[in-house]
Design an enzyme around this catalytic site. Structure first.
Site, PDB file in Angstrom:
ATOM      1  N   ASP A  39       0.862  -1.176   0.000  1.00 17.31           N
ATOM      2  CA  ASP A  39       0.000   0.000   0.000  1.00 17.31           C
ATOM      3  C   ASP A  39       0.905   1.235   0.000  1.00 17.31           C
ATOM      4  O   ASP A  39       2.079   1.158   0.380  1.00 17.31           O
ATOM      5  CB  ASP A  39      -0.880   0.003   1.263  1.00 17.31           C
ATOM      6  CG  ASP A  39      -2.136   0.862   1.124  1.00 17.31           C
ATOM      7  OD1 ASP A  39      -3.242   0.291   1.060  1.00 17.31           O
ATOM      8  OD2 ASP A  39      -2.009   2.104   1.077  1.00 17.31           O
ATOM      9  N   ASP A  66       3.718   2.143  -4.737  1.00 12.87           N
ATOM     10  CA  ASP A  66       2.814   3.010  -5.486  1.00 12.87           C
ATOM     11  C   ASP A  66       2.465   2.298  -6.789  1.00 12.87           C
ATOM     12  O   ASP A  66       3.313   2.167  -7.681  1.00 12.87           O
ATOM     13  CB  ASP A  66       3.496   4.361  -5.766  1.00 12.87           C
ATOM     14  CG  ASP A  66       2.615   5.289  -6.594  1.00 12.87           C
ATOM     15  OD1 ASP A  66       1.512   4.878  -7.013  1.00 12.87           O
ATOM     16  OD2 ASP A  66       3.042   6.437  -6.824  1.00 12.87           O
ATOM     17  N   ASN A  93      -6.213  -4.830  -5.673  1.00 11.13           N
ATOM     18  CA  ASN A  93      -7.317  -4.191  -4.945  1.00 11.13           C
ATOM     19  C   ASN A  93      -7.138  -2.674  -4.814  1.00 11.13           C
ATOM     20  O   ASN A  93      -8.116  -1.951  -4.637  1.00 11.13           O
ATOM     21  CB  ASN A  93      -7.404  -4.864  -3.564  1.00 11.13           C
ATOM     22  CG  ASN A  93      -8.309  -4.131  -2.614  1.00 11.13           C
ATOM     23  OD1 ASN A  93      -9.527  -4.142  -2.779  1.00 11.13           O
ATOM     24  ND2 ASN A  93      -7.734  -3.479  -1.609  1.00 11.13           N
ATOM     25  N   TYR A 156     -13.705   6.372 -13.681  1.00 13.24           N
ATOM     26  CA  TYR A 156     -13.707   5.211 -12.780  1.00 13.24           C
ATOM     27  C   TYR A 156     -14.279   3.980 -13.488  1.00 13.24           C
ATOM     28  O   TYR A 156     -13.704   2.890 -13.439  1.00 13.24           O
ATOM     29  CB  TYR A 156     -14.506   5.549 -11.518  1.00 13.24           C
ATOM     30  CG  TYR A 156     -14.543   4.442 -10.482  1.00 13.24           C
ATOM     31  CD1 TYR A 156     -13.379   4.032  -9.840  1.00 13.24           C
ATOM     32  CD2 TYR A 156     -15.736   3.819 -10.153  1.00 13.24           C
ATOM     33  CE1 TYR A 156     -13.411   3.020  -8.892  1.00 13.24           C
ATOM     34  CE2 TYR A 156     -15.782   2.806  -9.200  1.00 13.24           C
ATOM     35  CZ  TYR A 156     -14.611   2.407  -8.577  1.00 13.24           C
ATOM     36  OH  TYR A 156     -14.645   1.414  -7.636  1.00 13.24           O
ATOM     37  N   LYS A 160     -12.583   0.334 -14.463  1.00 14.88           N
ATOM     38  CA  LYS A 160     -13.098  -0.954 -13.976  1.00 14.88           C
ATOM     39  C   LYS A 160     -13.542  -1.850 -15.133  1.00 14.88           C
ATOM     40  O   LYS A 160     -13.309  -3.063 -15.104  1.00 14.88           O
ATOM     41  CB  LYS A 160     -14.234  -0.721 -12.977  1.00 14.88           C
ATOM     42  CG  LYS A 160     -13.778  -0.051 -11.677  1.00 14.88           C
ATOM     43  CD  LYS A 160     -12.642  -0.807 -10.991  1.00 14.88           C
ATOM     44  CE  LYS A 160     -12.301  -0.248  -9.615  1.00 14.88           C
ATOM     45  NZ  LYS A 160     -11.193  -0.963  -8.973  1.00 14.88           N
TER      46      LYS A 160
HETATM   47  N1  NAD Z   1     -15.988   0.532  -1.125  1.00 18.97           N
HETATM   48  C1  NAD Z   1     -16.829   0.263  -2.112  1.00 18.97           C
HETATM   49  O1  NAD Z   1     -18.045   0.534  -2.027  1.00 18.97           O
HETATM   50  C2  NAD Z   1     -16.337  -0.393  -3.361  1.00 18.97           C
HETATM   51  C3  NAD Z   1     -17.285  -0.829  -4.290  1.00 18.97           C
HETATM   52  C4  NAD Z   1     -16.847  -1.412  -5.469  1.00 18.97           C
HETATM   53  C5  NAD Z   1     -15.494  -1.586  -5.710  1.00 18.97           C
HETATM   54  N2  NAD Z   1     -14.596  -1.155  -4.783  1.00 18.97           N
HETATM   55  C6  NAD Z   1     -13.174  -1.369  -5.089  1.00 18.97           C
HETATM   56  O2  NAD Z   1     -12.582  -2.030  -3.995  1.00 18.97           O
HETATM   57  C7  NAD Z   1     -11.191  -1.674  -3.894  1.00 18.97           C
HETATM   58  C8  NAD Z   1     -10.859  -1.244  -2.478  1.00 18.97           C
HETATM   59  O3  NAD Z   1     -11.699  -0.150  -2.123  1.00 18.97           O
HETATM   60  P1  NAD Z   1     -11.907   0.310  -0.604  1.00 18.97           P
HETATM   61  O4  NAD Z   1     -13.316   0.723  -0.490  1.00 18.97           O
HETATM   62  O5  NAD Z   1     -11.335  -0.708   0.317  1.00 18.97           O
HETATM   63  O6  NAD Z   1     -11.022   1.651  -0.616  1.00 18.97           O
HETATM   64  P2  NAD Z   1     -10.033   2.260   0.501  1.00 18.97           P
HETATM   65  O7  NAD Z   1      -9.898   3.699   0.129  1.00 18.97           O
HETATM   66  O8  NAD Z   1     -10.496   1.912   1.859  1.00 18.97           O
HETATM   67  O9  NAD Z   1      -8.669   1.487   0.204  1.00 18.97           O
HETATM   68  C9  NAD Z   1      -7.891   1.751  -0.941  1.00 18.97           C
HETATM   69  C10 NAD Z   1      -6.425   1.533  -0.562  1.00 18.97           C
HETATM   70  O10 NAD Z   1      -5.637   1.693  -1.749  1.00 18.97           O
HETATM   71  C11 NAD Z   1      -4.469   2.397  -1.372  1.00 18.97           C
HETATM   72  N3  NAD Z   1      -3.922   3.083  -2.546  1.00 18.97           N
HETATM   73  C12 NAD Z   1      -4.417   4.177  -3.188  1.00 18.97           C
HETATM   74  N4  NAD Z   1      -3.608   4.541  -4.171  1.00 18.97           N
HETATM   75  C13 NAD Z   1      -2.577   3.667  -4.183  1.00 18.97           C
HETATM   76  C14 NAD Z   1      -1.412   3.535  -4.980  1.00 18.97           C
HETATM   77  N5  NAD Z   1      -1.134   4.392  -5.966  1.00 18.97           N
HETATM   78  N6  NAD Z   1      -0.577   2.512  -4.719  1.00 18.97           N
HETATM   79  C15 NAD Z   1      -0.834   1.653  -3.687  1.00 18.97           C
HETATM   80  N7  NAD Z   1      -1.911   1.726  -2.898  1.00 18.97           N
HETATM   81  C16 NAD Z   1      -2.768   2.737  -3.147  1.00 18.97           C
HETATM   82  C17 NAD Z   1      -4.920   3.389  -0.303  1.00 18.97           C
HETATM   83  O11 NAD Z   1      -3.818   3.850   0.479  1.00 18.97           O
HETATM   84  C18 NAD Z   1      -5.919   2.555   0.473  1.00 18.97           C
HETATM   85  O12 NAD Z   1      -5.314   1.889   1.565  1.00 18.97           O
HETATM   86  C19 NAD Z   1     -10.968  -0.594  -4.959  1.00 18.97           C
HETATM   87  O13 NAD Z   1     -10.432  -1.215  -6.113  1.00 18.97           O
HETATM   88  C20 NAD Z   1     -12.372  -0.089  -5.268  1.00 18.97           C
HETATM   89  O14 NAD Z   1     -12.487   0.404  -6.575  1.00 18.97           O
HETATM   90  C21 NAD Z   1     -14.967  -0.570  -3.609  1.00 18.97           C
END
Ligand code: NAD
Length: 258
Positions: A39, A66, A93, A156, A160
């Site tokens: 992360d 990153d 993720n 976005y 996806k």
């Molecule tokens: N939360 C939702 O409702 C939801 C719904 C559909 C899909 N998603 C997908 O699930 C996944 C996780 O989402 P979440 O809700 O846990 O989000 P979150 O914001 O809680 O977690 C995302 C993580 O990614 C890390 N991150 C961001 N940019 C980065 C980079 N350049 N390199 C490395 N790490 C990086 C952040 O530091 C964070 O810890 C994402 O792919 C999101 O698109 C989430």
């Protein structure tokens, strides 16, 4: 006759410090895998790892990476290779979201999203592929979103939908090395990602709309997504590839945001 001990499988989870990432990491460790939590936020990843109960000999490692930067992805894979010598499961993720519409999107933000959300997973798989070739197996699990069918914020959704396309392409290209590639499309749940730029009231409105559109009448939980990740990483899913599993209570049947 002696039986050679099977090496413990190694999972690499990106965005490990986030809402879904933490649940996925907890679940894969409970399933008995060694874990690399990657992360941008190293401290949060380390805090997560410190909270896990490990079996004897089970290993974890937090790495700052990153996903938008190729050199950082190369360094991540080199670090994991040096520490564990193998990489079995990759969970793509990590993602960023700069919310905007087709009327007002900023090209630099569009490129940043594409770099982290789409090119990052492709580059990570490219750099892990030599391990899969050597091991003769591997698993890729890509986190998409139900919006790939429903529509929504263009950049976005384009990332996806692109990640679904990448899932299907890599499923074919990596199959000769016994690598399966699947995607999970989660339903809405509260996280830094979905709360960013929204006050509590507007999130509640969105959650209410999402529940209305969901035949199973609730939001997703991180454990819903972690459970499906666990299945796709398991031997039960050995013959499942190029699939998108919607874990969103049937809301893929409904339009976005109504
Ligand atoms: N939360 C939702 O409702 C939801 C719904 C559909 C899909 N998603 C997908 O699930 C996944 C996780 O989402 P979440 O809700 O846990 O989000 P979150 O914001 O809680 O977690 C995302 C993580 O990614 C890390 N991150 C961001 N940019 C980065 C980079 N350049 N390199 C490395 N790490 C990086 C952040 O530091 C964070 O810890 C994402 O792919 C999101 O698109 C989430």
């Amino acid at each position: 006759m002696t039986t050679a001990l099977q090496p413990r499988r190694v999972a690499l989870v990106t965005g490990a410090a986030g809402e879904l990432g933490r649940a996925i990491c907890r679940r894969l460790v409970r399933d008995g895998l060694d874990l690399v939590a990657a992360d941008l936020d190293l401290d949060a990843s380390q805090t997560l790892l410190d909270s896990l109960e490990l079996a004897t000999g089970q290993r974890t490692l937090a790495v700052r990476a990153d996903l938008g930067d190729e050199a950082s992805i190369s360094a991540l894979v080199a670090t994991v290779g040096a520490a564990f010598g193998r990489i079995d499961v990759v969970v793509n993720n990590a993602a960023v979201n700069h919310r905007s519409s087709i009327y007002d999107f900023d090209p630099a933000q569009w490129d940043h999203m594409m770099a982290v959300n789409l090119r990052g997973p492709a580059l990570l798989c490219q750099k892990v592929a030599p391990y899969w070739k050597a091991q003769g197996n591997g698993r890729v699990i890509n986190m998409v979103s139900r919006c790939w069918v429903a529509g929504g914020p263009p950049a976005y959704v384009a990332c996806k939908a692109g990640l679904v396309g990448l899932t299907r392409s890599m499923a074919r290209e990596l199959a000769p090395h016994n690598v399966t590639v699947n995607a999970i499309a989660p339903g809405l749940l509260p996280s830094a990602f979905t709360l960013d730029g929204r006050d509590a009231e507007s999130f509640q409105r969105m959650a209410h709309g999402s529940i209305n559109n969901t035949p199973l009448k609730r939001l997703a939980t991180p454990e819903d997504i972690a459970g499906t990740t666990s299945y796709l990483a398991s031997t039960d899913a050995a013959f499942v590839t190029a699939e998108v599993i919607h874990v969103c209570g049937g809301s893929q049947l409904a339009p976005f945001g109504n």
